[in-house]
Write a protein that holds these residues in place. Structure first.
Motif, PDB file in Angstrom:
ATOM      1  N   GLY A  18      33.356 -15.174  14.832  1.00 45.94           N
ATOM      2  CA  GLY A  18      34.332 -14.104  14.878  1.00 45.94           C
ATOM      3  C   GLY A  18      35.074 -14.101  16.206  1.00 45.94           C
ATOM      4  N   ARG A  19      36.170 -13.346  16.248  1.00 48.19           N
ATOM      5  CA  ARG A  19      36.972 -13.280  17.463  1.00 48.19           C
ATOM      6  C   ARG A  19      36.211 -12.690  18.640  1.00 48.19           C
ATOM      7  N   ALA A  20      35.430 -11.663  18.378  1.00 49.41           N
ATOM      8  CA  ALA A  20      34.702 -11.007  19.475  1.00 49.41           C
ATOM      9  C   ALA A  20      33.686 -11.956  20.102  1.00 49.41           C
ATOM     10  N   ALA A  21      32.996 -12.735  19.284  1.00 49.81           N
ATOM     11  CA  ALA A  21      32.020 -13.687  19.825  1.00 49.81           C
ATOM     12  C   ALA A  21      32.718 -14.777  20.632  1.00 49.81           C
ATOM     13  N   LEU A  22      33.841 -15.258  20.141  1.00 50.37           N
ATOM     14  CA  LEU A  22      34.589 -16.275  20.887  1.00 50.37           C
ATOM     15  C   LEU A  22      35.168 -15.701  22.176  1.00 50.37           C
ATOM     16  N   LEU A  23      35.670 -14.466  22.107  1.00 48.95           N
ATOM     17  CA  LEU A  23      36.206 -13.827  23.304  1.00 48.95           C
ATOM     18  C   LEU A  23      35.108 -13.613  24.347  1.00 48.95           C
ATOM     19  N   ALA A  24      33.930 -13.176  23.907  1.00 58.02           N
ATOM     20  CA  ALA A  24      32.817 -12.976  24.834  1.00 58.02           C
ATOM     21  C   ALA A  24      32.428 -14.293  25.494  1.00 58.02           C
ATOM     22  N   ARG A  25      32.406 -15.360  24.741  1.00 56.56           N
ATOM     23  CA  ARG A  25      32.046 -16.657  25.317  1.00 56.56           C
ATOM     24  C   ARG A  25      33.138 -17.171  26.256  1.00 56.56           C
ATOM     25  N   PHE A  26      34.407 -16.884  25.948  1.00 51.28           N
ATOM     26  CA  PHE A  26      35.489 -17.250  26.852  1.00 51.28           C
ATOM     27  C   PHE A  26      35.370 -16.473  28.161  1.00 51.28           C
ATOM     28  N   ILE A  98      32.094  -9.274  41.351  1.00 45.94           N
ATOM     29  CA  ILE A  98      32.747  -8.823  40.119  1.00 45.94           C
ATOM     30  C   ILE A  98      32.615  -9.893  39.032  1.00 45.94           C
ATOM     31  N   ALA A  99      32.787 -11.158  39.401  1.00 45.44           N
ATOM     32  CA  ALA A  99      32.651 -12.240  38.421  1.00 45.44           C
ATOM     33  C   ALA A  99      31.243 -12.291  37.851  1.00 45.44           C
ATOM     34  N   LEU A 100      30.243 -12.138  38.706  1.00 46.90           N
ATOM     35  CA  LEU A 100      28.855 -12.134  38.216  1.00 46.90           C
ATOM     36  C   LEU A 100      28.579 -10.917  37.347  1.00 46.90           C
ATOM     37  N   LEU A 101      29.166  -9.784  37.703  1.00 45.06           N
ATOM     38  CA  LEU A 101      28.998  -8.576  36.901  1.00 45.06           C
ATOM     39  C   LEU A 101      29.626  -8.738  35.517  1.00 45.06           C
ATOM     40  N   VAL A 102      30.844  -9.251  35.470  1.00 46.21           N
ATOM     41  CA  VAL A 102      31.515  -9.476  34.186  1.00 46.21           C
ATOM     42  C   VAL A 102      30.750 -10.512  33.364  1.00 46.21           C
ATOM     43  N   HIS A 104      27.541 -11.061  33.502  1.00 50.25           N
ATOM     44  CA  HIS A 104      26.335 -10.387  33.013  1.00 50.25           C
ATOM     45  C   HIS A 104      26.651  -9.510  31.799  1.00 50.25           C
ATOM     46  N   LEU A 105      27.712  -8.720  31.880  1.00 52.45           N
ATOM     47  CA  LEU A 105      28.057  -7.830  30.762  1.00 52.45           C
ATOM     48  C   LEU A 105      28.476  -8.615  29.523  1.00 52.45           C
ATOM     49  N   ALA A 106      29.281  -9.665  29.705  1.00 56.33           N
ATOM     50  CA  ALA A 106      29.708 -10.469  28.553  1.00 56.33           C
ATOM     51  C   ALA A 106      28.531 -11.216  27.938  1.00 56.33           C
TER      52      ALA A 106
END
Length: 182
Positions: A18-26, A98-102, A104-106
């Motif tokens: 799905g788009r959300a899974a691909l977006l999260a991986r991107f 911030i990059a590590l935080l993003v 972690h959340l993704a």
């Protein structure tokens, strides 16, 4: 199951993502790349071992967000920073944080659902507010820590720890979490 069957199954799941899974991986790949690229661009010398270990861990995190690869990646980047970086708090440190935080959340979002799951916008909205709060608070905490770091104020460690606890609670409650036992 043979290796060819595993690869075939993984390709079928990747095609049905799905788009959300691909977006999260991107987002995982982008944030991890920022966290790997920003420290070596600084004036201090980073260990050559950090990218050698970090790149495969980032690739494994993108493919398998529910594995320990993400944790190892974050520890490696943080270790590299602590080992050779200067003691001052800089914008590059805030950008790496911030990059590590993003990342972690993704990663935590992508690890909750299979890659082939279809996710509605309502599920993504739950993550938007805590992510926005966390990304905005990191530079504020960095500036506050830089101000307190040079001052000879009694209890400055308590102020810093209190700010981090308040930040954590803000993100916790913004995510819709409660302090009740089930």
């Amino acid at each position: 199951m043979t290796a060819a069957e595993k690869i075939s199954q993984w390709l079928v799941e990747a095609r049905s993502s799905g788009r959300a899974a691909l977006l999260a991986r991107f987002v995982i790949a982008f944030a991890g790349t920022v966290a790997l690229v920003v420290p070596p661009l600084q004036s201090w010398d980073q260990m050559d071992l950090i990218p050698i270990i970090g790149v495969p861990m980032l690739a494994a995190t993108v493919v398998l967000p529910d594995s320990l690869a993400g944790l190892v990646f974050m520890l490696i980047v943080t270790f590299g920073w602590f080992l050779r970086a200067p003691a001052e708090i800089t914008w590059s440190l805030a950008l790496t944080a911030i990059a590590l935080l993003v990342l972690h959340l993704a990663t935590s979002f992508a690890a909750q659902v299979p890659s082939y799951a279809q996710i509605h916008r309502e599920a993504l909205r739950r993550w938007l507010l805590p992510t926005a709060i966390a990304v905005l608070i990191v530079p504020v905490v960095a500036v506050a820590a830089a101000l307190v770091q040079g001052a000879a104020i009694k209890g400055s460690l308590l102020v810093t720890v209190g700010a981090l606890v308040l930040t954590t609670l803000t993100i916790w409650f913004a995510a819709g979490q409660k302090l009740t036992r089930n």
